[in-house]
Design an enzyme around this catalytic site. Sequence first.
Site, mmCIF file in Angstrom:
data_model
loop_
_atom_site.group_PDB
_atom_site.id
_atom_site.type_symbol
_atom_site.label_atom_id
_atom_site.label_comp_id
_atom_site.label_asym_id
_atom_site.label_seq_id
_atom_site.Cartn_x
_atom_site.Cartn_y
_atom_site.Cartn_z
ATOM 1 N N TYR A 104 0.754 -1.167 0.051
ATOM 2 C CA TYR A 104 0.129 -0.092 -0.010
ATOM 3 C C TYR A 104 0.897 1.281 0.119
ATOM 4 O O TYR A 104 1.947 1.165 0.707
ATOM 5 C CB TYR A 104 -0.871 -0.049 1.397
ATOM 6 N N TYR A 143 -0.299 -9.924 0.829
ATOM 7 C CA TYR A 143 0.968 -9.247 1.554
ATOM 8 C C TYR A 143 0.855 -10.200 3.133
ATOM 9 O O TYR A 143 -0.252 -10.382 3.529
ATOM 10 C CB TYR A 143 0.805 -7.873 1.562
ATOM 11 N N ARG A 153 -2.486 -11.795 3.609
ATOM 12 C CA ARG A 153 -3.640 -11.669 3.275
ATOM 13 C C ARG A 153 -3.844 -12.029 1.642
ATOM 14 O O ARG A 153 -3.082 -11.847 0.914
ATOM 15 C CB ARG A 153 -4.026 -10.079 3.303
ATOM 16 N N HIS A 156 -7.123 -8.702 -2.484
ATOM 17 C CA HIS A 156 -8.599 -8.159 -2.289
ATOM 18 C C HIS A 156 -8.317 -6.754 -2.569
ATOM 19 O O HIS A 156 -7.301 -5.962 -2.708
ATOM 20 C CB HIS A 156 -8.654 -8.568 -0.854
ATOM 21 N N HIS A 158 -10.524 -3.346 -1.370
ATOM 22 C CA HIS A 158 -11.671 -2.573 -0.609
ATOM 23 C C HIS A 158 -12.484 -1.895 -1.377
ATOM 24 O O HIS A 158 -12.090 -1.173 -2.015
ATOM 25 C CB HIS A 158 -10.876 -1.695 0.581
#
Lengths: 233, 195
Positions: A104, A143, A153, A156, A158
């Site tokens: 991110y 990640y 995770r 995905h 959000h």
Amino acid sequence: MSTFKPRDWGSHAPYIAPGYKSTILRGPTQAPLAIKSGLSEGTGPRFAPASVRKLDFDLTKNGITNGEPLGERIVVHGKVMDTDGRPQPDILVEVWQANAAGRYVHKVDQHDAPLDPNFRGSGRCMTDANGNYVFYTIKPGAYPWGNHFNAWRPNHIHLSLFGPGFATRLVTQMYFPGDPLLELDPIFLETQDASARERLISKFSIEKTEEGFALGYQFDIVLRGRNATPMED
Amino acid sequence: MAYGETPSQTVGPYFAYGLTAGQYGYDFTDIADTTIAGPDAEGEHIRITGRVLDGNGDVVNDAMIEIWQADANGAYTENPVDVASSGFRGLGRCGTGTDAQNRFYFDTVKPGVVADGTAPFVNVIVFMRGMLVHAFTRFYFDDEAALNAKDDILQSVPADRRDTLIAKRVETRTGVQYRIDIHMQGDAETVFFDV
């Protein structure tokens, strides 16, 4: 305005979900107090096309500084509807995600994977008159997240929606079909009902796939339905 | 045909550049921020501020609070995006990661009474890492004791937990503030609603 059916708690995870460690100190311990939905819950922010700028729906372009973002281009199509199958028009859909390497741009994310100077990973779009939305992006990478040994995770994206009232507010995550991390991910698994979990997984779509450009995925979103009888003031 | 609800999922710790970009200094626009009412909005201008505390009493620095409220006349705005006409947006959004004390804060006007038999309040949603489902609550105002005593929903809350919903008025050098902390757990656990 309208009132909404009660939230179907069978479709959602519990507040305290020990497999996801952060819930233990952060989830409320007392059951939420049921209240009748009224004007305050039945109204909500209504957004206009002016809320969305030209490139907001294209995450492959809206963060470019010196070239194309790296990764697998995808196009996500979906329909927003309520539990009665009614399409939800003019709904703002906000999206944010990691880049193709699983990083991110957020300052707190210290995962040792490269940032992409051409990918910010945030955007938004609106549903049309038939409840359909579309956005372009890069498939996010997996990640590590430190919840337990070797915790990763699943890929995905959000998504955040208000729906027609403050009561229909929803933040969710879209996952990808066939991801081997899904069956190991507490955030996904803490939604207890298997059919509800299935609703979090997008479907690969060759029809939505664009020749020579981007793979297509379909992700429909279901918000709480309205009560049959309108509220009397 | 009936369709099942899409499950709620956590906002995670990295919502900032998607949902609160301006506040955190990312190059993206905001659909809502900490200003609910601009200087031209009618009504008493106030700041609502507070902290989010976890079960250890530690201040949470990665929560996001959203507020939806009526204007000073008790009306919900038709179009919260258009602040030009009244200066009132109705919607506010704030992350707890930018204030030195990790407070949330909203610059707004005190809401009017929405309907007979209700006290002024703002609707609140709490999001954060560690919450798979967001939680709804309300902030009432401590200088509205008479109306608070007649508010059906506030009175439906057990008496010993009502204080968790009532913000305290404080006069400061920069104006009127209402202060309230959100306790996720513990003796002072905030009352959350199933709306």
